[in-house]
Design a protein around this motif. Structure first.
Motif, PDB file in Angstrom:
ATOM      1  N   VAL A 104     -53.726   0.144  -8.769  1.00 52.45           N
ATOM      2  CA  VAL A 104     -53.201  -1.258  -7.357  1.00 52.45           C
ATOM      3  C   VAL A 104     -51.942  -1.151  -7.384  1.00 52.45           C
ATOM      4  CG1 VAL A 104     -52.525  -3.542  -6.809  1.00 52.45           C
ATOM      5  CG2 VAL A 104     -54.679  -3.458  -8.134  1.00 52.45           C
ATOM      6  N   ALA A 105     -51.354  -0.295  -7.847  1.00 49.73           N
ATOM      7  CA  ALA A 105     -49.691  -0.031  -7.669  1.00 49.73           C
ATOM      8  C   ALA A 105     -49.259   1.136  -6.474  1.00 49.73           C
ATOM      9  CB  ALA A 105     -48.951   0.009  -9.315  1.00 49.73           C
ATOM     10  N   LEU A 106     -50.391   1.824  -7.095  1.00 50.93           N
ATOM     11  CA  LEU A 106     -50.252   2.773  -5.353  1.00 50.93           C
ATOM     12  C   LEU A 106     -50.832   2.672  -4.390  1.00 50.93           C
ATOM     13  CD1 LEU A 106     -50.497   6.298  -5.168  1.00 50.93           C
ATOM     14  CD2 LEU A 106     -52.151   6.309  -6.199  1.00 50.93           C
ATOM     15  N   SER A 107     -52.259   1.811  -4.367  1.00 53.03           N
ATOM     16  CA  SER A 107     -52.505   0.828  -2.954  1.00 53.03           C
ATOM     17  C   SER A 107     -51.480   0.452  -2.248  1.00 53.03           C
ATOM     18  CB  SER A 107     -53.473   0.603  -3.917  1.00 53.03           C
ATOM     19  OG  SER A 107     -54.233  -0.303  -2.640  1.00 53.03           O
ATOM     20  N   VAL A 108     -50.415  -0.290  -2.835  1.00 50.86           N
ATOM     21  CA  VAL A 108     -49.633  -1.661  -2.018  1.00 50.86           C
ATOM     22  C   VAL A 108     -48.250  -0.303  -2.012  1.00 50.86           C
ATOM     23  CG1 VAL A 108     -47.853  -3.103  -2.721  1.00 50.86           C
ATOM     24  CG2 VAL A 108     -49.893  -3.876  -3.875  1.00 50.86           C
ATOM     25  N   SER A 109     -48.186   1.023  -3.248  1.00 52.49           N
ATOM     26  CA  SER A 109     -46.916   1.204  -2.661  1.00 52.49           C
ATOM     27  C   SER A 109     -47.858   2.415  -0.927  1.00 52.49           C
ATOM     28  CB  SER A 109     -46.790   2.709  -3.562  1.00 52.49           C
ATOM     29  OG  SER A 109     -45.762   1.817  -4.758  1.00 52.49           O
ATOM     30  N   MET A 110     -48.689   3.103  -1.292  1.00 54.12           N
ATOM     31  CA  MET A 110     -49.059   3.503  -0.218  1.00 54.12           C
ATOM     32  C   MET A 110     -49.171   2.817   1.472  1.00 54.12           C
ATOM     33  SD  MET A 110     -51.887   6.224  -1.599  1.00 54.12           S
ATOM     34  CE  MET A 110     -52.881   6.276   0.163  1.00 54.12           C
ATOM     35  N   THR A 111     -49.221   1.408   0.742  1.00 55.05           N
ATOM     36  CA  THR A 111     -49.891   0.257   2.323  1.00 55.05           C
ATOM     37  C   THR A 111     -47.945   0.301   2.883  1.00 55.05           C
ATOM     38  OG1 THR A 111     -51.195  -0.693   2.012  1.00 55.05           O
ATOM     39  CG2 THR A 111     -50.272  -1.641   2.959  1.00 55.05           C
ATOM     40  N   ALA A 112     -47.363   0.217   2.068  1.00 50.57           N
ATOM     41  CA  ALA A 112     -45.765  -0.245   2.660  1.00 50.57           C
ATOM     42  C   ALA A 112     -45.300   1.390   3.018  1.00 50.57           C
ATOM     43  CB  ALA A 112     -44.880  -0.377   1.350  1.00 50.57           C
ATOM     44  N   ILE A 113     -45.181   2.004   3.209  1.00 47.31           N
ATOM     45  CA  ILE A 113     -44.621   3.483   2.787  1.00 47.31           C
ATOM     46  C   ILE A 113     -45.271   4.635   3.951  1.00 47.31           C
ATOM     47  CG2 ILE A 113     -44.403   5.909   2.587  1.00 47.31           C
ATOM     48  CD1 ILE A 113     -43.005   3.966   0.879  1.00 47.31           C
ATOM     49  N   SER A 114     -46.797   3.878   4.349  1.00 51.75           N
ATOM     50  CA  SER A 114     -48.126   4.397   5.554  1.00 51.75           C
ATOM     51  C   SER A 114     -47.704   3.351   6.271  1.00 51.75           C
ATOM     52  CB  SER A 114     -49.549   4.131   5.088  1.00 51.75           C
ATOM     53  OG  SER A 114     -50.132   4.887   4.256  1.00 51.75           O
ATOM     54  N   ASN A 115     -46.874   2.077   6.345  1.00 55.02           N
ATOM     55  CA  ASN A 115     -46.844   1.239   7.630  1.00 55.02           C
ATOM     56  C   ASN A 115     -45.829   1.903   8.303  1.00 55.02           C
ATOM     57  OD1 ASN A 115     -48.510  -0.976   8.730  1.00 55.02           O
ATOM     58  ND2 ASN A 115     -49.317  -1.040   6.109  1.00 55.02           N
ATOM     59  N   ALA A 116     -44.744   1.977   7.430  1.00 55.82           N
ATOM     60  CA  ALA A 116     -43.290   2.663   7.989  1.00 55.82           C
ATOM     61  C   ALA A 116     -43.468   4.188   8.667  1.00 55.82           C
ATOM     62  CB  ALA A 116     -42.063   2.241   6.642  1.00 55.82           C
ATOM     63  N   ILE A 117     -44.416   5.087   8.314  1.00 54.62           N
ATOM     64  CA  ILE A 117     -44.243   6.095   8.601  1.00 54.62           C
ATOM     65  C   ILE A 117     -45.559   5.780  10.197  1.00 54.62           C
ATOM     66  CG2 ILE A 117     -45.581   8.366   8.355  1.00 54.62           C
ATOM     67  CD1 ILE A 117     -44.595   8.163   5.201  1.00 54.62           C
ATOM     68  N   ALA A 118     -46.426   5.163   9.757  1.00 57.88           N
ATOM     69  CA  ALA A 118     -46.278   4.356  11.318  1.00 57.88           C
ATOM     70  C   ALA A 118     -46.241   4.368  12.822  1.00 57.88           C
ATOM     71  CB  ALA A 118     -47.987   3.783  11.066  1.00 57.88           C
ATOM     72  N   ILE A 119     -45.060   3.853  11.955  1.00 62.08           N
ATOM     73  CA  ILE A 119     -44.137   3.220  12.997  1.00 62.08           C
ATOM     74  C   ILE A 119     -43.837   4.486  14.321  1.00 62.08           C
ATOM     75  CG2 ILE A 119     -41.979   2.285  14.245  1.00 62.08           C
ATOM     76  CD1 ILE A 119     -42.216   0.858  11.643  1.00 62.08           C
ATOM     77  N   VAL A 120     -43.457   6.154  13.711  1.00 62.62           N
ATOM     78  CA  VAL A 120     -43.011   6.413  14.755  1.00 62.62           C
ATOM     79  C   VAL A 120     -45.158   8.051  14.413  1.00 62.62           C
ATOM     80  CG1 VAL A 120     -42.353   8.846  14.455  1.00 62.62           C
ATOM     81  CG2 VAL A 120     -40.940   7.353  13.650  1.00 62.62           C
ATOM     82  N   VAL A 121     -45.076   7.627  13.371  1.00 61.41           N
ATOM     83  CA  VAL A 121     -46.410   9.290  14.004  1.00 61.41           C
ATOM     84  C   VAL A 121     -47.381   8.702  14.329  1.00 61.41           C
ATOM     85  CG1 VAL A 121     -47.856  10.671  11.866  1.00 61.41           C
ATOM     86  CG2 VAL A 121     -45.148   9.749  11.382  1.00 61.41           C
ATOM     87  N   MET A 122     -47.803   7.698  13.778  1.00 69.95           N
ATOM     88  CA  MET A 122     -49.196   7.432  14.711  1.00 69.95           C
ATOM     89  C   MET A 122     -49.242   7.432  16.928  1.00 69.95           C
ATOM     90  SD  MET A 122     -50.933   3.443  15.426  1.00 69.95           S
ATOM     91  CE  MET A 122     -52.124   3.355  16.065  1.00 69.95           C
ATOM     92  N   PRO A 123     -48.428   7.041  17.337  1.00 68.61           N
ATOM     93  CA  PRO A 123     -48.146   7.501  18.589  1.00 68.61           C
ATOM     94  C   PRO A 123     -47.803   9.150  19.009  1.00 68.61           C
ATOM     95  CG  PRO A 123     -46.186   5.882  18.358  1.00 68.61           C
ATOM     96  CD  PRO A 123     -46.951   6.320  17.156  1.00 68.61           C
ATOM     97  N   LEU A 124     -47.726   9.732  17.915  1.00 63.75           N
ATOM     98  CA  LEU A 124     -47.722  11.121  18.292  1.00 63.75           C
ATOM     99  C   LEU A 124     -48.816  11.837  17.769  1.00 63.75           C
ATOM    100  CD1 LEU A 124     -44.185  11.826  16.440  1.00 63.75           C
ATOM    101  CD2 LEU A 124     -44.165  11.653  19.335  1.00 63.75           C
ATOM    102  N   ASN A 125     -49.541  10.948  16.802  1.00 57.82           N
ATOM    103  CA  ASN A 125     -50.456  11.944  16.608  1.00 57.82           C
ATOM    104  C   ASN A 125     -51.286  11.659  17.323  1.00 57.82           C
ATOM    105  OD1 ASN A 125     -51.340  13.208  13.957  1.00 57.82           O
ATOM    106  ND2 ASN A 125     -51.874  11.552  12.593  1.00 57.82           N
ATOM    107  N   PHE A 126     -51.969  10.057  17.768  1.00 54.93           N
ATOM    108  CA  PHE A 126     -52.442   9.963  19.076  1.00 54.93           C
ATOM    109  C   PHE A 126     -52.940  10.770  19.655  1.00 54.93           C
ATOM    110  CE2 PHE A 126     -53.511   7.695  22.566  1.00 54.93           C
ATOM    111  CZ  PHE A 126     -55.061   7.776  22.396  1.00 54.93           C
ATOM    112  N   ALA A 127     -51.541  11.209  20.432  1.00 57.91           N
ATOM    113  CA  ALA A 127     -50.808  11.787  21.214  1.00 57.91           C
ATOM    114  C   ALA A 127     -51.499  13.103  21.435  1.00 57.91           C
ATOM    115  CB  ALA A 127     -49.461  11.535  22.073  1.00 57.91           C
ATOM    116  N   PHE A 128     -51.321  14.039  19.914  1.00 58.01           N
ATOM    117  CA  PHE A 128     -51.703  15.268  19.759  1.00 58.01           C
ATOM    118  C   PHE A 128     -52.956  15.513  19.790  1.00 58.01           C
ATOM    119  CE2 PHE A 128     -52.853  18.282  16.522  1.00 58.01           C
ATOM    120  CZ  PHE A 128     -52.218  19.775  17.847  1.00 58.01           C
TER     121      PHE A 128
END
Length: 307
Positions: A104-128
């Motif tokens: 669970v500690a890994l899951s919670v950490s991944m959720t937090a980090i992933s949502n922070a990263i997605a702010i920038v990476v998600m639109p670029l990933n989708f466009a690519f």
């Protein structure tokens, strides 16, 4: 019956504003469950975190792209699948990881980090990946998607609420402890209600076209969970961590995808139907997987489970 790529689902601007607010509230609830210690844990398990992040933002979109080609789905359905694959996870992944007796500690950490990263990476990933698709790229050009504009939208609906939630959790710990469970439950139920509302308001379209996307969604969802598991296994993570990574990669925030579809794609038929069906099936499949895993202890059992 019109081709799915030509229909536009109905969702009025006022409802979209409320949906944006609900999604922001959901992100606020995720942040209330996040602590600075969650980010510090990354330093104690950098390999597991790196594997999970890479599986979400690199491997899953690539695998999804290949799946759209193999299935030969229409352009708007392909775009919907790619968009969902590029979305960050939701906090339901943490609940399912706990049920699956995973880390669970890994899951919670991944959720937090992933949502922070997605702010920038998600639109670029989708466009690519969207522009790379031989059929969907033409549709993407007619929409004239601006990744920078999408970044701004994502910052507003997930970035700012997430930061506010972190500040609230840090500055008002007692208040946060009292309200975080209620916020998490209410925001999740509100999001489900709006997904139901989006489907109900366009029931005829969903009834006509769900058959086109159901198989694709079921296969895609299974592939998402499988991608997380395979990535974790081939990189040597133990069963305890593999369960967390599998669920984290398999659970996508389809609600965010639905917001973006109505905000930037005019409710494009195939995309909206994919996101709507995914929002329900993902939870059903995730719950089934977590319940199956939950019936047996991780092998080999980590030291903390033996204590």
């Amino acid at each position: 019956m019109l081709p799915v790529d030509e229909i536009r689902l109905n969702f009025n601007p006022a409802s979209l504003m409320v949906l944006n607010a609900v999604l922001g509230f959901l992100m606020f609830g995720i942040a209330l469950d996040t602590r600075v210690d969650d980010f510090k844990r990354v330093a104690r398990m950098p390999w597991a975190m790196a594997v999970g992040i890479a599986a979400q933002f690199i491997v899953l979109p690539a695998v999804t792209y290949v799946l759209t080609l193999l299935l030969g789905v229409g352009p708007s359905i392909a775009l919907g699948m790619i968009l969902v694959a590029c979305c960050p996870p939701g906090n339901v992944s943490n609940i399912l990881t706990h049920r699956a007796r995973g880390n669970v500690a890994l899951s919670v950490s991944m959720t937090a980090i992933s949502n922070a990263i997605a702010i920038v990476v998600m639109p670029l990933n989708f466009a690519f990946w969207g522009s790379l698709h031989p059929d969907a790229s033409a549709l993407l050009k007619t929409i004239a998607l601006d990744p920078v504009e999408m970044v701004g939208h994502i910052v507003a609906i997930i970035g700012l609420p997430f930061v506010l939630g972190l500040l609230c959790a840090h500055q008002l710990p007692n208040f946060t402890q009292r309200v975080k469970k209620t916020v998490r439950i209410v925001s999740f139920l509100a999001l489900i209600a709006f997904i139901i509302g989006a489907i109900a308001g366009n029931w005829r379209f969903f009834l006509d076209y769900v058959g086109l996307v159901l198989l694709a969604v079921v296969l895609h969802d299974a592939l998402a969970f499988g991608t997380g598991y395979v990535c974790a296994r081939v990189t040597g993570l133990q069963d305890y961590d593999r369960r967390a990574v599998s669920i984290e990669v398999g659970i996508r925030n389809a609600g965010l995808g639905l917001v973006l579809i109505f905000s930037f794609f005019g409710g494009l038929g195939g995309m909206a139907v994919v996101a709507g069906v995914w929002g329900f099936w993902d939870i059903i499949a995730g719950l089934a997987l977590a319940s199956w895993w939950g019936r047996r202890a991780p092998v080999p059992a980590p030291e903390e489970l033996r204590a």
